[in-house]
Design a protein around this motif. Structure first.
Motif, PDB file in Angstrom:
ATOM      1  N   PHE A  61       4.326  -5.638 -14.400  1.00 19.25           N
ATOM      2  CA  PHE A  61       5.137  -6.766 -13.956  1.00 19.25           C
ATOM      3  C   PHE A  61       6.471  -6.807 -14.696  1.00 19.25           C
ATOM      4  O   PHE A  61       7.391  -7.515 -14.285  1.00 19.25           O
ATOM      5  N   ALA A  62       6.562  -6.078 -15.809  1.00 17.55           N
ATOM      6  CA  ALA A  62       7.737  -6.168 -16.682  1.00 17.55           C
ATOM      7  C   ALA A  62       8.468  -4.837 -16.801  1.00 17.55           C
ATOM      8  O   ALA A  62       9.227  -4.633 -17.750  1.00 17.55           O
ATOM      9  N   THR A  63       8.230  -3.931 -15.860  1.00 14.67           N
ATOM     10  CA  THR A  63       8.887  -2.628 -15.894  1.00 14.67           C
ATOM     11  C   THR A  63       9.473  -2.303 -14.529  1.00 14.67           C
ATOM     12  O   THR A  63       8.988  -2.788 -13.500  1.00 14.67           O
ATOM     13  N   PRO A  64      10.503  -1.474 -14.486  1.00 15.95           N
ATOM     14  CA  PRO A  64      10.992  -0.999 -13.188  1.00 15.95           C
ATOM     15  C   PRO A  64       9.876  -0.267 -12.440  1.00 15.95           C
ATOM     16  O   PRO A  64       9.007   0.335 -13.059  1.00 15.95           O
ATOM     17  N   GLN A  65       9.931  -0.305 -11.115  1.00 12.70           N
ATOM     18  CA  GLN A  65       8.905   0.317 -10.288  1.00 12.70           C
ATOM     19  C   GLN A  65       7.523  -0.195 -10.683  1.00 12.70           C
ATOM     20  O   GLN A  65       6.566   0.544 -10.850  1.00 12.70           O
ATOM     21  N   GLY A  66       7.437  -1.514 -10.814  1.00  9.11           N
ATOM     22  CA  GLY A  66       6.164  -2.109 -11.165  1.00  9.11           C
ATOM     23  C   GLY A  66       5.725  -3.110 -10.118  1.00  9.11           C
ATOM     24  O   GLY A  66       6.216  -3.117  -8.997  1.00  9.11           O
ATOM     25  N   PHE A  67       4.768  -3.964 -10.504  1.00 12.61           N
ATOM     26  CA  PHE A  67       4.319  -5.025  -9.614  1.00 12.61           C
ATOM     27  C   PHE A  67       5.344  -6.163  -9.642  1.00 12.61           C
ATOM     28  O   PHE A  67       5.823  -6.548 -10.704  1.00 12.61           O
ATOM     29  N   ASN A  68       5.680  -6.710  -8.478  1.00 15.51           N
ATOM     30  CA  ASN A  68       6.542  -7.894  -8.480  1.00 15.51           C
ATOM     31  C   ASN A  68       5.890  -9.078  -7.787  1.00 15.51           C
ATOM     32  O   ASN A  68       6.520 -10.108  -7.586  1.00 15.51           O
ATOM     33  N   ALA A  69       4.615  -8.926  -7.409  1.00 10.02           N
ATOM     34  CA  ALA A  69       3.880 -10.040  -6.812  1.00 10.02           C
ATOM     35  C   ALA A  69       2.407  -9.889  -7.164  1.00 10.02           C
ATOM     36  O   ALA A  69       1.908  -8.770  -7.346  1.00 10.02           O
ATOM     37  N   GLY A  70       1.721 -11.013  -7.251  1.00 12.63           N
ATOM     38  CA  GLY A  70       0.322 -10.992  -7.636  1.00 12.63           C
ATOM     39  C   GLY A  70      -0.548 -10.178  -6.699  1.00 12.63           C
ATOM     40  O   GLY A  70      -1.497  -9.516  -7.137  1.00 12.63           O
ATOM     41  N   ASP A  71      -0.251 -10.211  -5.392  1.00 10.17           N
ATOM     42  CA  ASP A  71      -1.110  -9.484  -4.465  1.00 10.17           C
ATOM     43  C   ASP A  71      -1.016  -7.975  -4.683  1.00 10.17           C
ATOM     44  O   ASP A  71      -1.983  -7.246  -4.442  1.00 10.17           O
ATOM     45  N   GLN A  72       0.136  -7.473  -5.148  1.00 12.39           N
ATOM     46  CA  GLN A  72       0.245  -6.054  -5.462  1.00 12.39           C
ATOM     47  C   GLN A  72      -0.695  -5.686  -6.614  1.00 12.39           C
ATOM     48  O   GLN A  72      -1.365  -4.642  -6.582  1.00 12.39           O
ATOM     49  N   PHE A  73      -0.728  -6.534  -7.625  1.00 15.08           N
ATOM     50  CA  PHE A  73      -1.608  -6.320  -8.769  1.00 15.08           C
ATOM     51  C   PHE A  73      -3.071  -6.344  -8.316  1.00 15.08           C
ATOM     52  O   PHE A  73      -3.849  -5.440  -8.632  1.00 15.08           O
ATOM     53  N   PHE A  74      -3.440  -7.361  -7.540  1.00 14.63           N
ATOM     54  CA  PHE A  74      -4.819  -7.466  -7.057  1.00 14.63           C
ATOM     55  C   PHE A  74      -5.200  -6.247  -6.233  1.00 14.63           C
ATOM     56  O   PHE A  74      -6.275  -5.667  -6.409  1.00 14.63           O
TER      57      PHE A  74
END
Length: 305
Positions: A219-232
């Motif tokens: 969530f805190a890096t480029p090319q990372g997750f920017n929404a909770g559903d991506q993480f899930f």
């Protein structure tokens, strides 16, 4: 370069990984880590040269030499003030065990949280003395920090740590940690989905690999997750594939890395809660502390002399 002298293991378990024989014939071992770093990060208040610049809401932040970065400090403070307690409630309500990677100087500043971790039966492994880069430290200086970390950890937690994850390592870190016999495992590897043994100047060392992909740090890096559903979705897909492979006869381990200041935010915590519930729907998932996985591996697959 001859493979006899090349210092890296590029083969590992190859095409025939060992059966971990997880308890109760589990098809997957799931291990949640909460990193406690807040209060141990780079800060001139801690004697560091500059402010922190890593793993915050300010993606791409620069260190401020000789200055306090008040916004950065408050983002870290959110983790210990609010985010930790949200995560604590989520795991305790579901009776799911956790391993804490605790920076010793950060743990020292949150005695109420440490008491809550111990009351919940969580493992508290050492995450070093301070949440700083050790790549430019001399071996002696890094060794001194490690010994200070273990002594402070014992004073704050009430016992020595059984596991270690430094994270921002030097090339000497793994071997320095291997010198401490009470450290039953190191997590400073991302090389496999099963524990493995390595040879050090101090004898064999059990590595229980960690993760940077199934980790809210993205969530805190480029090319990372920017929404909770991506993480899930990423966690769910990782879990489902490993579960399927384990059911087919090749059980593995899944590590999930969490930070109170990141996934502790409501919009991200909601996605983590959905994943916790998803894991609990499987009767063949063993959710364990990292020390439990390490001790199981030592019993079933001991080091070969």
């Amino acid at each position: 370069m001859s493979t006899d002298t090349y210092p890296r293991d590029m083969v590992g378990y190859g095409s025939a990984p060992p059966d971990p024989q997880w308890p109760n014939e589990a098809a997957i071992a799931v291990q949640f880590v909460i990193n406690v770093e807040e209060g141990g990060e780079n800060n001139i208040l801690h004697g560091d040269a500059a402010s922190e610049a890593f793993l915050s809401e300010i993606v791409g932040a620069a260190a401020w030499p000789g200055q306090r970065h008040m916004n950065m400090e408050s983002i870290y403070e959110y983790g210990s003030r609010a985010g930790f307690w949200r995560l604590h409630r989520m795991f305790v309500e579901r009776d799911m065990p956790v391993t804490v990677f605790g920076v010793a100087t950060a743990l020292e500043r949150v005695p109420e949280a440490v008491a809550a971790m111990k009351s919940a039966g969580w493992e508290i492994a050492t995450h070093g003395l301070k949440w700083i880069d050790y790549k430019d430290f001399t071996p002696d200086a890094e060794s001194d920090h490690l010994s200070q970390a273990i002594a402070l950890h014992e004073r704050v937690v009430g016992e020595k740590p059984a596991g270690v994850y430094i994270g921002r390592t030097s090339e000497h870190t793994q071997d320095l940690c291997a010198a401490y016999q009470h450290l039953e495992y190191s997590a400073d590897s991302y090389a496999d989905e099963l524990p493995y043994w390595r040879t050090t100047p101090h004898g064999t060392q059990l590595m229980v690999p960690y993760t940077l992909d199934a980790n809210d740090m993205r969530f805190a890096t480029p090319q990372g997750f920017n929404a909770g559903d991506q993480f899930f979705n990423y966690l769910r897909d990782s879990f489902d594939l490993l579960l399927a492979e384990g059911t087919a006869g090749a059980p593995k381990m899944m590590s999930i890395g969490l930070h109170s200041r990141l996934v502790g935010r409501p919009g991200r915590a909601a996605s983590l809660a959905r994943f916790l519930d998803h894991v609990q729907t499987s009767e063949r998932a063993w959710v364990a502390r990292r020390i439990d996985i390490a001790r199981h591996w030592r019993d079933v697959h001991p080091a070969v002399s």
